[in-house]
Structures are given as structure tokens and as C-alpha cells.
Design a protein around this motif. Structure first.
Motif, PDB file in Angstrom:
ATOM      1  N   ARG A 122      34.474  67.068 -21.857  1.00  0.00           N
ATOM      2  CA  ARG A 122      34.606  67.229 -23.309  1.00  0.00           C
ATOM      3  C   ARG A 122      35.953  66.700 -23.788  1.00  0.00           C
ATOM      4  NH1 ARG A 122      34.622  72.201 -27.372  1.00  0.00           N
ATOM      5  NH2 ARG A 122      33.910  71.037 -29.184  1.00  0.00           N
ATOM      6  N   THR A 128      28.865  63.951 -25.212  1.00  0.00           N
ATOM      7  CA  THR A 128      28.741  64.077 -26.669  1.00  0.00           C
ATOM      8  C   THR A 128      28.853  65.547 -27.062  1.00  0.00           C
ATOM      9  OG1 THR A 128      26.344  64.382 -26.610  1.00  0.00           O
ATOM     10  CG2 THR A 128      27.162  62.092 -26.705  1.00  0.00           C
ATOM     11  N   ASP A 129      29.023  65.797 -28.347  1.00  0.00           N
ATOM     12  CA  ASP A 129      29.048  67.178 -28.832  1.00  0.00           C
ATOM     13  C   ASP A 129      27.721  67.876 -28.525  1.00  0.00           C
ATOM     14  OD1 ASP A 129      31.618  66.900 -29.777  1.00  0.00           O
ATOM     15  OD2 ASP A 129      31.012  66.531 -31.859  1.00  0.00           O
ATOM     16  N   TYR A 132      27.637  68.845 -24.872  1.00  0.00           N
ATOM     17  CA  TYR A 132      28.503  70.004 -24.674  1.00  0.00           C
ATOM     18  C   TYR A 132      27.811  71.283 -25.151  1.00  0.00           C
ATOM     19  CZ  TYR A 132      32.179  73.385 -25.595  1.00  0.00           C
ATOM     20  OH  TYR A 132      32.916  74.543 -25.648  1.00  0.00           O
ATOM     21  N   GLU A 133      27.246  71.249 -26.356  1.00  0.00           N
ATOM     22  CA  GLU A 133      26.558  72.430 -26.901  1.00  0.00           C
ATOM     23  C   GLU A 133      25.379  72.829 -26.018  1.00  0.00           C
ATOM     24  OE1 GLU A 133      27.557  74.384 -29.310  1.00  0.00           O
ATOM     25  OE2 GLU A 133      29.274  73.105 -29.761  1.00  0.00           O
TER      26      GLU A 133
END
Length: 172
Positions: A122, A128-129, A132-133
Motif C-alpha cells: 500500500r 490499488t485502493d 487494499y480494501e
């Protein structure tokens, strides 16, 4: 009648330095205990996963080296995965770790682990976001699956102060 002297012990906020002889004696004692642990894992057909995470220069490699010093590599092994290949990048994130999980009577030490996604990847922009989520949502589920399957999961975070990290990084 003997009188006992009362000594006030000073509490230290920092690490306590010990001499080399005392260090070697304690290291030996702990390594013998690790060999006994290895035997216990083997005799009970347990599966143990130990994760070592932490900042660079926190001592993960040194700790793992000392743990492995007297253990049998047939029953205890270290996994330190390189960056994922192009093929691995197309797979389920945890897939590359599953191949290294222990069989009955084994212990696996991960020198870094799937937590790279939440930390290094991250911070460095390697995920990517959304990735990560997804990791943050699915990691607890993945670990619960491991534990429900009978794996003993142990996680360590090793940390050093900013000053110690700088000293270790620059060899000062």
C-alpha cells in the motif's frame, strides 16, 4: 533477627543491556526449549504457522536465524517469498501463501507474510485502493479459515525505535 534491606528498583523505559555470556546462556536455554517445541509439534501432528512482520532492520531475519539454529529443516522451514510473478498477480491474493502452509507435524516461519498487502504494497503503491480494501475485509476471514482447519497461527510484529532503525540502516 535478621532484617531485610529494602531496595528500590529503578524502572527503565529502554532495553536492558546484558553481557555476552548471559546472552549466550539465555539463547541456548531458549533454543533447547524450541527443540522441545518442535518435538511436541511433531509428536502431536500439529500444524504451526508463525508470521514475522516489522519494519526494515527490526531484526526479523536475525530472530528467525536464531530460532532455526537447532531445529530440523524437515519439520520447520522458513518461507520468504519474493515479489509476486505476473502469473501470481492474477491469482487470489492468498493463493501464493497457501502452497507453503504446514502439513501435520510441521512448523512454517514466514519472513513477512500476506500482511505485505496492508503495509509495504500500500505504501509503495503496489496495490490499488480496491485491492487494499479487499485485503482488509478478507484477511480476518482467511485467518479464521486457517485456525478452523487446525493450524496454530502465531503473529509477531518486531519494532525498533526510529533512532535504532537509522543506526542499523547506516551501519553507525
Amino acid at each position: 533477627m535478621a532484617t531485610a534491606k529494602k531496595h528500590k528498583q529503578k524502572r527503565s523505559s529502554g532495553p536492558v543491556a546484558i553481557g555476552r555470556k548471559e546472552y549466550d546462556k539465555e539463547l541456548r536455554r531458549l533454543q533447547v526449549e524450541l527443540v522441545q517445541l518442535e518435538e511436541w509439534i511433531r509428536n502431536r501432528n500439529l500444524r504451526v504457522v508463525v508470521l514475522f512482520e516489522g519494519r526494515d532492520t527490526a531484526g526479523k531475519g536475525g530472530v528467525i536465524k536464531r530460532i532455526m539454529a537447532l531445529l530440523n529443516p524437515r519439520y520447520c522451514r522458513v518461507v520468504a517469498l519474493p515479489a509476486p510473478t505476473e502469473r501470481e498477480r492474477t491469482q487470489w491474493y492468498f493463493q501464493r501463501y497457501v502452497n507453503h502452509l504446514p502439513s501435520a507435524g510441521e512448523m512454517v516461519l514466514f519472513d513477512r507474510s500476506w500482511y505485505n498487502r496492508a503495509g509495504v504494497e500500500r505504501v509503495m503503491g503496489f496495490c490499488t485502493d480496491e485491492e487494499y480494501e479487499d485485503f482488509m475485509r478478507t484477511c480476518p476471514q482467511f485467518e479464521r479459515m486457517l485456525v478452523r482447519s487446525g493450524i496454530i497461527l502465531i503473529k509477531y510484529w518486531l519494532s525498533v525505535s526510529d533512532a535504532e532503525q537509522e543506526r542499523a540502516s547506516w551501519g553507525a
